[in-house]
Enzyme design. Structure first.
Site, PDB file in Angstrom:
ATOM      1  N   CYS A  99      26.769  43.108  37.043  1.00  0.00           N
ATOM      2  CA  CYS A  99      25.569  44.051  37.406  1.00  0.00           C
ATOM      3  C   CYS A  99      24.824  44.959  36.245  1.00  0.00           C
ATOM      4  O   CYS A  99      23.933  45.569  36.554  1.00  0.00           O
ATOM      5  CB  CYS A  99      25.773  44.884  38.702  1.00  0.00           C
ATOM      6  SG  CYS A  99      27.645  45.698  38.570  1.00  0.00           S
ATOM      7  N   HIS A 150      35.928  41.419  39.175  1.00  0.00           N
ATOM      8  CA  HIS A 150      36.122  42.636  39.842  1.00  0.00           C
ATOM      9  C   HIS A 150      37.320  42.360  40.915  1.00  0.00           C
ATOM     10  O   HIS A 150      38.262  43.213  40.746  1.00  0.00           O
ATOM     11  CB  HIS A 150      34.923  42.751  40.712  1.00  0.00           C
ATOM     12  CG  HIS A 150      33.495  43.053  40.004  1.00  0.00           C
ATOM     13  ND1 HIS A 150      33.606  43.705  38.990  1.00  0.00           N
ATOM     14  CD2 HIS A 150      32.313  42.326  40.149  1.00  0.00           C
ATOM     15  CE1 HIS A 150      32.234  43.816  38.412  1.00  0.00           C
ATOM     16  NE2 HIS A 150      31.387  42.858  39.117  1.00  0.00           N
ATOM     17  N   VAL A 202      43.097  26.374  35.484  1.00  0.00           N
ATOM     18  CA  VAL A 202      43.850  25.725  36.341  1.00  0.00           C
ATOM     19  C   VAL A 202      43.251  24.326  36.863  1.00  0.00           C
ATOM     20  O   VAL A 202      41.962  24.568  37.308  1.00  0.00           O
ATOM     21  CB  VAL A 202      44.117  26.708  37.616  1.00  0.00           C
ATOM     22  CG1 VAL A 202      44.989  26.187  38.626  1.00  0.00           C
ATOM     23  CG2 VAL A 202      44.932  28.150  37.129  1.00  0.00           C
ATOM     24  N   ASP A 217      51.016  32.424  52.323  1.00  0.00           N
ATOM     25  CA  ASP A 217      51.108  32.968  50.813  1.00  0.00           C
ATOM     26  C   ASP A 217      49.856  32.785  49.883  1.00  0.00           C
ATOM     27  O   ASP A 217      50.144  33.011  48.604  1.00  0.00           O
ATOM     28  CB  ASP A 217      52.265  32.574  50.262  1.00  0.00           C
ATOM     29  CG  ASP A 217      53.589  32.938  51.034  1.00  0.00           C
ATOM     30  OD1 ASP A 217      53.446  34.011  51.538  1.00  0.00           O
ATOM     31  OD2 ASP A 217      54.743  32.173  51.183  1.00  0.00           O
ATOM     32  N   ALA A 231      29.905  43.485  44.087  1.00  0.00           N
ATOM     33  CA  ALA A 231      31.143  43.726  43.373  1.00  0.00           C
ATOM     34  C   ALA A 231      31.764  44.794  44.346  1.00  0.00           C
ATOM     35  O   ALA A 231      33.008  44.909  44.243  1.00  0.00           O
ATOM     36  CB  ALA A 231      30.344  44.527  42.118  1.00  0.00           C
ATOM     37  N   CYS A 280      39.583  36.463  36.592  1.00  0.00           N
ATOM     38  CA  CYS A 280      39.833  37.997  36.594  1.00  0.00           C
ATOM     39  C   CYS A 280      38.660  38.494  36.401  1.00  0.00           C
ATOM     40  O   CYS A 280      38.481  39.146  35.214  1.00  0.00           O
ATOM     41  CB  CYS A 280      40.980  38.307  35.651  1.00  0.00           C
ATOM     42  SG  CYS A 280      41.416  40.094  35.219  1.00  0.00           S
ATOM     43  N   THR A 322      40.898  34.443  43.003  1.00  0.00           N
ATOM     44  CA  THR A 322      39.607  35.258  42.735  1.00  0.00           C
ATOM     45  C   THR A 322      38.665  34.516  41.472  1.00  0.00           C
ATOM     46  O   THR A 322      38.454  35.166  40.441  1.00  0.00           O
ATOM     47  CB  THR A 322      40.027  36.656  42.312  1.00  0.00           C
ATOM     48  OG1 THR A 322      40.996  36.601  41.069  1.00  0.00           O
ATOM     49  CG2 THR A 322      40.621  37.661  43.421  1.00  0.00           C
TER      50      THR A 322
END
Length: 442
Positions: free
Chosen positions: A42, A10, A79, A274, A298, A8, A110
């Protein structure tokens, strides 16, 4: 619809917020191994340099803000494994040690990137630091207080920005890079020469074309950086060599580039149904060449994350590709670029021409009228524009956003010459600088 999100920053934040808004019935769970989310890395140099006083301003979301959208945010959760066939996750709570399973209908990856750490003798000495997350920034600030001599390894954007921040805080700074120029991925030599000269004027030592071979220390702390050409005494080292995708978990399970970047299509879909990916963990299409590449910015991340949400149920909105547009301020100079440099275009095997102009950005009858230099790179045969660079003391960097659109839309140098731009003496001349550059090409 159960949506699981791994990581979690950008891209993750953009995907989560937009998914929650678009699909009110979605059950969204976020797994983040850190104890904070959405840190703007940044902004580290601004924080280190004291421009940004309150680091909380560098966070643009929080677990509390996501909870208001109905999102379950599991902080300090790692995870461990993913069963793509049965759509299950194995997760570990890093605080309690508990391990458990979760299921999903859609999975969003992400996981971002992590700094490249070279295997160099002495790399584990104390006071050799990374610059990526919130804790790195706090450690850098704390360690820099007692450091007189600071060495930055890597002359990309982060390294260059940190060098200036340290110098402005009164430190003796050395910048080392194995390439013979700073910012060589983004700018051609005539632009980096100006930036390098500015650094020299501020007594920053440039050790370019040098590769670090060893770190030496005393009492467990780094005291010297040794390269193939010299030795540099130091109290603190910041490694800014580059980033690689944080995707070890998915190797052999998803299609990737050799560096580990997950290959996605224009709808952010991976090679498994998926399963979506975005940001620094994924690829983008680089419009100047049309090739799939790894460009961790970003800007790319937030766009890709937003597109995942739009395409989660069915493909609706395509990614337009990227030009890798970026900008930087080095002391008094505002610098920006988009697309290919002349050097990178030739390295890619492209036949190109260039045009460079230096002109005052507005009429000479105005009280002030700073110079700007613009370079445009275009294909020899088609005359399609492939890249552009700008340097000026007045902030004209938005011109490179315009050039990004020009490249994205495959415009030619002739078309740019006669594009309609407004004229107002406060801002520009009757012929905009971009018009002048294109006209000069002919």
């Amino acid at each position: 619809m159960k949506v699981a999100v791994i990581g979690c920053t950008h891209a993750g934040t953009a995907a989560i917020v937009n998914t929650a808004k678009l699909y009110k019935d979605a059950e969204i769970t976020v797994y983040e191994r850190n104890d904070n989310i959405s840190f703007l890395s940044c902004g580290i140099a601004l924080y280190v340099g004291g421009v940004v006083k309150d680091p909380q301003g560098l966070f643009y979301s929080s677990p509390e803000a996501l909870a208001e959208l109905g999102v379950k945010t599991k902080m300090s959760h790692d995870v461990l494994n993913i069963d793509f066939d049965n759509k299950k996750l194995k997760v570990k709570n890093l605080k309690t040690g508990e391990e458990f399973e979760d299921s999903f209908d859609k999975l969003i990856i992400t996981t971002g990137s992590w700094p490249i750490i070279p295997r160099i003798e002495g790399i584990d000495l104390e006071n050799i630091l990374l610059s990526k997350n919130f804790y790195h920034s706090n450690t850098i600030i704390e360690k820099a207080k007692s450091a007189k001599k600071i060495t930055v390894v890597g002359a990309g954007y982060i390294g260059v920005e940190l060098v200036e921040a340290f110098e402005m805080n009164g430190k003796e700074v050395t910048l080392i890079d194995s390439m013979d120029r700073i910012l060589n991925k983004y700018l051609d030599k005539e632009f980096t020469d100006i930036a390098e000269e500015t650094f020299k004027e501020h007594k920053i030592k440039l050790a370019l074309g040098e590769t670090v071979s060893k770190f030496e220390g005393k009492d467990g702390k780094v005291t010297k950086v040794i390269t193939n050409k010299g030795e540099y005494e130091t109290d603190l080292v910041i490694l800014c060599i580059g980033f690689r995708p944080n995707t070890e978990l998915f190797k052999g399970k998803l299609d990737m580039l050799p560096n580990g970047a997950i290959i996605v299509d224009e709808y952010m879909r991976t090679s498994r149904e998926d399963i979506f990916a975005a940001g620094d963990s994924a690829t983008v299409v680089y419009n100047p060449t049309g090739k799939v590449e790894y460009i961790p910015l970003a800007t790319n991340a937030v766009r890709m994350g937003t597109l995942i949400a739009r395409n989660l149920v069915k493909p609706t909105t395509k990614h337009l590709g990227t030009q890798g547009t970026s900008g930087i301020k080095i002391y008094d100079y505002n610098i920006a670029s988009t697309g290919l440099t002349e050097e990178s275009a030739k390295s890619a095997g492209l036949e190109v021409k260039t045009v460079t102009i230096t002109d005052n950005y507005r009429p000479e009858f105005m009280p002030t009228f700073d110079e700007a230099t613009i370079k445009v790179v275009y294909e020899t045969e088609s005359e399609r524009i492939l890249g552009a660079q700008l340097i000026s003391k007045t902030d004209l960097t938005q011109l490179m956003n315009t050039m990004s659109v020009v490249i994205q839309n495959k415009m030619t140098i002739d078309e740019l010459a006669f594009v309609d731009f407004f004229f107002q003496p406060h801002f520009n001349k009757p012929w905009n600088l971009l018009n002048i550059a294109a006209l000069s090409a002919k």
